[in-house]
Design a protein around this motif. Structure first.
Motif, PDB file in Angstrom:
ATOM      1  N   GLY A 119       0.424  -1.111  -0.056  1.00 35.85           N
ATOM      2  CA  GLY A 119       0.280  -0.178  -0.247  1.00 35.85           C
ATOM      3  C   GLY A 119       0.709   1.405   0.038  1.00 35.85           C
ATOM      4  N   GLN A 120       1.949   1.304  -0.193  1.00 41.47           N
ATOM      5  CA  GLN A 120       2.874   2.477  -0.439  1.00 41.47           C
ATOM      6  C   GLN A 120       2.528   2.763  -1.520  1.00 41.47           C
ATOM      7  N   LEU A 121       2.184   2.444  -2.275  1.00 40.92           N
ATOM      8  CA  LEU A 121       1.888   2.885  -4.248  1.00 40.92           C
ATOM      9  C   LEU A 121       0.770   2.496  -3.945  1.00 40.92           C
ATOM     10  N   ARG A 122      -0.564   3.056  -4.492  1.00 38.90           N
ATOM     11  CA  ARG A 122      -1.972   3.100  -5.476  1.00 38.90           C
ATOM     12  C   ARG A 122      -1.507   1.997  -7.650  1.00 38.90           C
ATOM     13  N   PRO A 123      -2.531   1.361  -7.190  1.00 35.52           N
ATOM     14  CA  PRO A 123      -2.515   1.193  -8.734  1.00 35.52           C
ATOM     15  C   PRO A 123      -3.337   2.297  -9.805  1.00 35.52           C
ATOM     16  N   ASP A 124      -2.935   2.799 -10.909  1.00 30.06           N
ATOM     17  CA  ASP A 124      -3.758   3.270 -11.857  1.00 30.06           C
ATOM     18  C   ASP A 124      -5.207   3.152 -11.814  1.00 30.06           C
ATOM     19  N   THR A 125      -5.202   1.753 -12.268  1.00 30.73           N
ATOM     20  CA  THR A 125      -5.457   0.767 -12.225  1.00 30.73           C
ATOM     21  C   THR A 125      -6.183  -0.647 -11.702  1.00 30.73           C
ATOM     22  N   GLY A 126      -6.969  -1.329 -11.546  1.00 34.48           N
ATOM     23  CA  GLY A 126      -6.514  -2.472 -10.720  1.00 34.48           C
ATOM     24  C   GLY A 126      -7.107  -2.770  -9.436  1.00 34.48           C
ATOM     25  N   SER A 127      -7.069  -4.109  -9.078  1.00 38.32           N
ATOM     26  CA  SER A 127      -7.320  -4.721  -8.032  1.00 38.32           C
ATOM     27  C   SER A 127      -5.794  -5.102  -7.013  1.00 38.32           C
ATOM     28  N   VAL A 128      -6.123  -4.611  -5.589  1.00 36.83           N
ATOM     29  CA  VAL A 128      -4.621  -5.521  -4.594  1.00 36.83           C
ATOM     30  C   VAL A 128      -5.190  -5.657  -3.890  1.00 36.83           C
ATOM     31  N   GLN A 129      -5.403  -7.631  -3.754  1.00 44.63           N
ATOM     32  CA  GLN A 129      -6.302  -7.576  -2.224  1.00 44.63           C
ATOM     33  C   GLN A 129      -5.478  -8.604  -1.291  1.00 44.63           C
ATOM     34  N   VAL A 130      -5.340  -8.002  -0.190  1.00 40.74           N
ATOM     35  CA  VAL A 130      -4.755  -8.797   0.738  1.00 40.74           C
ATOM     36  C   VAL A 130      -5.557  -9.239   2.024  1.00 40.74           C
ATOM     37  N   ASP A 131      -5.216 -10.936   2.171  1.00 39.20           N
ATOM     38  CA  ASP A 131      -5.964 -11.304   3.377  1.00 39.20           C
ATOM     39  C   ASP A 131      -7.820 -10.802   3.409  1.00 39.20           C
ATOM     40  N   GLY A 132      -8.097 -10.398   1.679  1.00 38.43           N
ATOM     41  CA  GLY A 132      -9.274 -10.061   1.761  1.00 38.43           C
ATOM     42  C   GLY A 132      -9.853  -8.795   1.973  1.00 38.43           C
ATOM     43  N   HIS A 133      -8.689  -7.804   1.739  1.00 38.89           N
ATOM     44  CA  HIS A 133      -9.183  -6.040   1.876  1.00 38.89           C
ATOM     45  C   HIS A 133      -7.887  -5.760   0.523  1.00 38.89           C
ATOM     46  N   GLU A 134      -9.100  -4.723  -0.004  1.00 43.92           N
ATOM     47  CA  GLU A 134      -8.888  -3.586  -0.855  1.00 43.92           C
ATOM     48  C   GLU A 134      -7.782  -2.603  -0.436  1.00 43.92           C
ATOM     49  N   VAL A 135      -5.972  -3.443  -1.018  1.00 46.21           N
ATOM     50  CA  VAL A 135      -5.523  -2.805  -0.331  1.00 46.21           C
ATOM     51  C   VAL A 135      -5.662  -0.783  -0.778  1.00 46.21           C
TER      52      VAL A 135
END
Lengths: 268, 260
Positions: free
Chosen positions: A54-70
């Protein structure tokens, strides 16, 4: 992999300074396993870890860690999630003004209200796990590169995280230090039930300890699977990377004009 | 020609973007609720680093500047036979102007550059990132104590500078050049007003302290994390702080003493 994935990236696009680093990357990282992410230098392997943290955010798309959308987490929730993550930085990133003991104690002091004698015991246990209990009085400047990484490893497991991310743990290590780190990563994973993500371009070491590996190049996953599956992968680019061939799909020469023109030969 | 206009526009955009970043940065630092128990030792450590360790240079500079003021003042004032006014001249110059301004310039060179280099190196060695990944906000843990320490230390240093300077002026004027001690202190007492002169000087140094510390920590936090980046950030800290101090000093002086 589906529900057993601890980290799940879907169609992640990320650009920085006008350069597209990830072009729709999709990747699942299984829970409780060691996953190696490999690729040539400059393909954004470290960036991938920063997206997960979560130090960077993607332009688009999803990053999930343990069910959380970071990328959508509020600051407080993100910091709470990070308490469950440990990260070993390439440089170790020890706090240079604190001793080895205080470095390992740092996350405990910040995040818990444990009494001092308990912090003392936990820190010594973590340092014992990396074999550096006797080095607790040293300052970071007195440590060798391998020891620095081991202390950083002890610090990143101080809060007993669920996930640990290793950023190039083997880079620039001598064979003994490398062997120690390989053993530590394997042992910690099995004894603590961690999910481990290992970013590296040291192919033999990474493949020797990971359960699952994927290779990134040109902003995409070009090959993934168990180490055996990868070794038998049909893609030429994967084979060039795994075997370290100097020329192949990734050319030896940086794109250039016609050589004869550069050398002033040939008619015009 | 078009290229020049474009580069001018780009420069303007860069400046505005940088101002915006520093504003948001300041907001992030100040938004955190101070935690007296865990934050206090960090603050004390930083006050020691930026304040106590700057004492030597501030005291020595104050002494010499006071002594030079004594010498110059005596030479000029004795032409008019009014060398007994040397006390008030030294005190007013120091308290109103030289105390806050010179201390701020010294502070930017001694403590500001050190803050920038320290934070820049922490960024380059990923210490700030690792703190973030441990769930600790570096703005609150690393930056806030340093900003507050500069804010607190600077007025105290400026007061010490003025006191030592006045003492240095007294050494030269009274002990060496033989100005009558009674008129030296008496003139000073009757002409220096606590609110108009001393407090205005303190207000100046509070403003300078805040600006210098802000510039120093922001340049460190915003630097390009390479050796060239840290070196340029350190230079920028000293240059921007000095210019900001001198510019603000003019504005503050006009507001405080400019009853035309």
């Amino acid at each position: 992999m589906g529900s057993t994935a601890y980290i799940s990236l879907k169609d992640v696009v990320f650009s920085r300074s006008g350069r597209r680093i990830f072009d729709g990357i999709t990747l699942d990282i299984p829970r409780g396993k060691i996953t190696a992410i490999m690729g040539p230098s400059g393909t954004g392997k470290t960036t991938l870890l920063r997206l997960i943290g979560g130090q960077l955010r993607p332009d688009t798309g999803s990053v999930q860690v343990d069910g959380h959308e970071v990328p959508r987490l509020k600051r407080k929730a993100l910091y709470a999630l990070r308490e469950k993550m440990g990260m070993l930085f390439q440089s170790g990133a020890l706090f240079t003004d604190l001793s080895v003991f205080e470095n390992v104690a740092f996350p405990l002091r910040v995040h818990t209200k444990l009494p001092e004698d308990m912090i003392h015991d936990i820190v010594l246990m973590k340092l014992e796990a990396v074999g550096l209990r006797g080095a607790r009085h040293l300052m970071p400047s007195e440590l060798s590169g391998g020891m620095t990484r081991r202390v950083a490893l002890a610090r990143s497991i101080a809060l007993d995280p669920e996930l640990i991310m290793y950023d190039e743990p083997f880079a620039g290590q001598d064979p003994i230090a490398m062997g120690v780190l390989v053993k530590l990563i394997r042992d910690l994973n099995s004894s603590m039930g961690l999910t481990s993500v290992l970013v590296s371009h040291d192919v033999p070491e990474s493949l020797s300890i990971c359960h699952y590996a994927c290779i990134i190049a040109d902003g995409k996953v070009i090959g993934e699977g168990t180490p055996e599956e990868l070794k038998a992968h049909p893609s030429d680019q994967v084979q060039q990377f795994l075997q370290g061939q100097p020329d192949g799909p990734v050319p030896f020469h940086y794109p250039a004009d016609d050589a004869s023109r550069d050398f002033g030969l040939g008619g015009a | 020609m078009l290229d020049r206009i474009a580069s001018l526009g780009r420069l303007g955009l860069d400046i505005v973007a940088s101002l915006g970043r520093s504003g948001r940065f300041l907001g992030g630092v100040l938004a955190g609720v101070p935690r007296p128990v865990s934050g206090f030792p960090l603050l004390v450590k930083q006050i020691y680093a930026v304040g106590v360790l700057s004492l030597a240079i501030v005291v020595v500079s104050g002494l010499f500047i006071g002594m030079v003021l004594g010498l110059q003042g005596y030479t000029i004032l004795s032409d008019y036979g009014s060398e007994s006014a040397i006390g008030q001249m030294i005190a007013l110059t120091l308290v109103r102007e030289l105390g806050p301004v010179v201390t701020a310039l010294l502070f930017a060179g001694r403590a500001g550059s050190a803050l920038t280099a320290e934070i820049g190196l922490m960024k380059a060695t990923e210490q700030l990132s690792s703190m973030e990944m441990m769930g600790v906000d570096p703005l609150r843990r690393v930056i806030a104590p340093r900003l507050w320490a500069g804010f607190i230390a600077m007025p105290i240093l400026a007061v010490i500078f003025s006191v030592v300077g006045i003492w240095g002026g007294m050494l030269v004027g009274v002990e060496w050049l033989g100005v009558f001690e009674g008129s030296f202190w008496g003139n000073m007492q009757s002409s220096v007003d606590f609110l108009d002169d001393v407090m205005n000087g303190v207000i100046k140094s509070v403003v300078f302290g805040f600006v210098c510390a802000w510039i120093a920590v922001f340049q460190g936090y915003d630097c390009v994390p390479t050796s060239a980046g840290i070196s340029s950030a350190t230079t920028k800290t000293v240059v921007y702080s000095s210019l900001a101090v001198l510019g603000l000093d003019f504005v503050l002086t006009a507001v405080m003493f400019g009853d035309f």
